[in-house]
Design a protein around this motif. Structure first.
Motif, PDB file in Angstrom:
ATOM      1  N   LEU A  26       3.865  -3.298   5.718  1.00 56.57           N
ATOM      2  CA  LEU A  26       4.899  -4.276   5.026  1.00 56.57           C
ATOM      3  C   LEU A  26       6.052  -3.176   4.260  1.00 56.57           C
ATOM      4  CD1 LEU A  26       2.510  -6.430   3.121  1.00 56.57           C
ATOM      5  CD2 LEU A  26       3.584  -7.149   4.721  1.00 56.57           C
ATOM      6  N   SER A  27       7.262  -3.905   3.662  1.00 59.74           N
ATOM      7  CA  SER A  27       8.157  -3.229   3.386  1.00 59.74           C
ATOM      8  C   SER A  27       7.688  -2.517   1.796  1.00 59.74           C
ATOM      9  CB  SER A  27       9.435  -3.920   3.218  1.00 59.74           C
ATOM     10  OG  SER A  27       9.313  -5.032   1.989  1.00 59.74           O
ATOM     11  N   ASP A  28       8.224  -1.509   1.624  1.00 64.93           N
ATOM     12  CA  ASP A  28       7.847  -0.632   0.337  1.00 64.93           C
ATOM     13  C   ASP A  28       8.240  -1.481  -0.782  1.00 64.93           C
ATOM     14  OD1 ASP A  28       7.355   1.692   1.733  1.00 64.93           O
ATOM     15  OD2 ASP A  28       9.389   2.742   1.216  1.00 64.93           O
ATOM     16  N   GLU A  29       9.359  -2.597  -0.805  1.00 62.00           N
ATOM     17  CA  GLU A  29       9.674  -3.691  -2.009  1.00 62.00           C
ATOM     18  C   GLU A  29       8.408  -4.412  -2.097  1.00 62.00           C
ATOM     19  OE1 GLU A  29      12.704  -7.218  -3.033  1.00 62.00           O
ATOM     20  OE2 GLU A  29      12.802  -6.383  -0.934  1.00 62.00           O
ATOM     21  N   ILE A  30       7.659  -4.997  -0.931  1.00 58.09           N
ATOM     22  CA  ILE A  30       6.449  -5.651  -1.201  1.00 58.09           C
ATOM     23  C   ILE A  30       5.169  -5.065  -1.825  1.00 58.09           C
ATOM     24  CG2 ILE A  30       4.829  -7.032   0.094  1.00 58.09           C
ATOM     25  CD1 ILE A  30       7.337  -8.542  -0.081  1.00 58.09           C
ATOM     26  N   TYR A  31       5.173  -3.613  -1.299  1.00 55.14           N
ATOM     27  CA  TYR A  31       4.126  -2.891  -1.992  1.00 55.14           C
ATOM     28  C   TYR A  31       4.477  -2.431  -3.290  1.00 55.14           C
ATOM     29  CZ  TYR A  31       2.197  -2.287   2.821  1.00 55.14           C
ATOM     30  OH  TYR A  31       1.689  -2.324   3.965  1.00 55.14           O
ATOM     31  N   ASP A  32       5.599  -2.315  -3.496  1.00 53.42           N
ATOM     32  CA  ASP A  32       5.978  -2.302  -4.993  1.00 53.42           C
ATOM     33  C   ASP A  32       5.512  -3.411  -5.935  1.00 53.42           C
ATOM     34  OD1 ASP A  32       6.591   0.419  -4.712  1.00 53.42           O
ATOM     35  OD2 ASP A  32       8.899  -0.007  -4.446  1.00 53.42           O
TER      36      ASP A  32
END
Length: 123
Positions: A26-32
């Motif tokens: 997933l994107s870093d934004e989702i993980y964040d």
């Protein structure tokens, strides 16, 4: 330390598998966002509030009574939880009623509780 010092310099054992898994990340934004969610629900008081609201919508005073806490401390926690999308509210006259934002919050909490009961029960 140099930025590249933390990058793996070894060759993959299964290049196809590594490539497939990398494509599914997933994107870093989702993980964040996921980490932020767990940070919010990672407080024992907020866990208790989720447990209460998983059973029923309640006003601040009633939540405070269930948890034997002040309305002020409950309101403070609910404010943080609302800001992060864990709870929502509605106003009825002078009272504000809180509920979980959606069924996902209740499901995540129930799964986490079941997992912890399993772990604690196996010790």
């Amino acid at each position: 330390m140099a930025k590249n010092e933390f990058i793996c310099d070894c060759r993959p054992i299964n290049e196809e598998l590594v490539s497939c898994v990398k494509e599914g990340m997933l994107s870093d934004e989702i993980y964040d966002s996921v980490a932020g969610f767990f940070k919010i629900v990672g407080d024992p008081t907020r866990c208790k509030i989720i447990s209460v609201l998983a059973k029923n919508e309640m006003c601040v005073g009633d939540i405070a009574n269930v948890l034997s806490m002040t309305k002020s401390s409950i309101s403070h926690q609910l404010s943080k939880m609302k800001e992060s999308g864990v709870v929502k509210n509605r106003k009825e006259g002078k009272e504000v009623y809180y509920s979980l934002d959606d069924e996902h919050v209740a499901e995540i909490f129930a799964l986490t509780v079941a997992h912890m009961q399993h772990i604690c029960g196996s010790r």
